[in-house]
Design a protein around this motif. Sequence first.
Motif, PDB file in Angstrom:
ATOM      1  N   GLU A  25       0.838  -1.198   0.000  1.00 24.52           N
ATOM      2  CA  GLU A  25       0.000   0.000   0.000  1.00 24.52           C
ATOM      3  C   GLU A  25       0.873   1.248   0.000  1.00 24.52           C
ATOM      4  O   GLU A  25       0.614   2.210  -0.735  1.00 24.52           O
ATOM      5  CB  GLU A  25      -0.933  -0.003   1.211  1.00 24.52           C
ATOM      6  N   TYR A  26       1.917   1.231   0.825  1.00 24.04           N
ATOM      7  CA  TYR A  26       2.833   2.366   0.881  1.00 24.04           C
ATOM      8  C   TYR A  26       3.469   2.600  -0.491  1.00 24.04           C
ATOM      9  O   TYR A  26       3.539   3.741  -0.961  1.00 24.04           O
ATOM     10  CB  TYR A  26       3.919   2.134   1.938  1.00 24.04           C
ATOM     11  N   LEU A  27       3.933   1.543  -1.120  1.00 22.49           N
ATOM     12  CA  LEU A  27       4.576   1.678  -2.430  1.00 22.49           C
ATOM     13  C   LEU A  27       3.610   2.231  -3.474  1.00 22.49           C
ATOM     14  O   LEU A  27       3.997   3.050  -4.309  1.00 22.49           O
ATOM     15  CB  LEU A  27       5.148   0.338  -2.876  1.00 22.49           C
ATOM     16  N   ALA A  28       2.358   1.798  -3.436  1.00 18.86           N
ATOM     17  CA  ALA A  28       1.364   2.311  -4.385  1.00 18.86           C
ATOM     18  C   ALA A  28       1.146   3.810  -4.171  1.00 18.86           C
ATOM     19  O   ALA A  28       1.142   4.585  -5.135  1.00 18.86           O
ATOM     20  CB  ALA A  28       0.048   1.548  -4.229  1.00 18.86           C
ATOM     21  N   PHE A  29       1.002   4.228  -2.910  1.00 21.05           N
ATOM     22  CA  PHE A  29       0.827   5.654  -2.632  1.00 21.05           C
ATOM     23  C   PHE A  29       2.078   6.438  -3.008  1.00 21.05           C
ATOM     24  O   PHE A  29       1.996   7.550  -3.532  1.00 21.05           O
ATOM     25  CB  PHE A  29       0.464   5.892  -1.160  1.00 21.05           C
ATOM     26  N   SER A  30       3.237   5.860  -2.757  1.00 19.37           N
ATOM     27  CA  SER A  30       4.496   6.523  -3.081  1.00 19.37           C
ATOM     28  C   SER A  30       4.610   6.776  -4.581  1.00 19.37           C
ATOM     29  O   SER A  30       4.971   7.881  -5.017  1.00 19.37           O
ATOM     30  CB  SER A  30       5.667   5.667  -2.592  1.00 19.37           C
TER      31      SER A  30
END
Length: 122
Positions: A25-30
Amino acid sequence: MNFAPLKNRKSEFGSQHLRTARDNEYLAFSRVTRQLQQAMVSNDLRTMIEAAHANNQLWTILAADLTHPANTLPEATKAGLLSLAIFSIKQGHRVLSENASAEALIDINLKIMKGLRGEAQP
């Protein structure tokens, strides 16, 4: 395959050995946030359209996940995230149709990223 060496490892964000759902999820938002930031700097309409569209897709997927019966987040957390999703999608449409600023989208995404990293909010 022997997973024993990984079993007792302290889980670290972004570990190369194992990514959690939170890491993904963090990578997608990043990625989406970086696209929005680059689009604002470049002032290129096509780049902004692609970035705003990607942001809308991310928030639409998140909203669908939040409403799924198997989602175990607390109801108050789900409600807050759904409100952010609705705002973000509407703002994304304003960016696409009215040439509005993407700054609010970036700010929201950065706050979500901090939350995913476990950083305290003021």
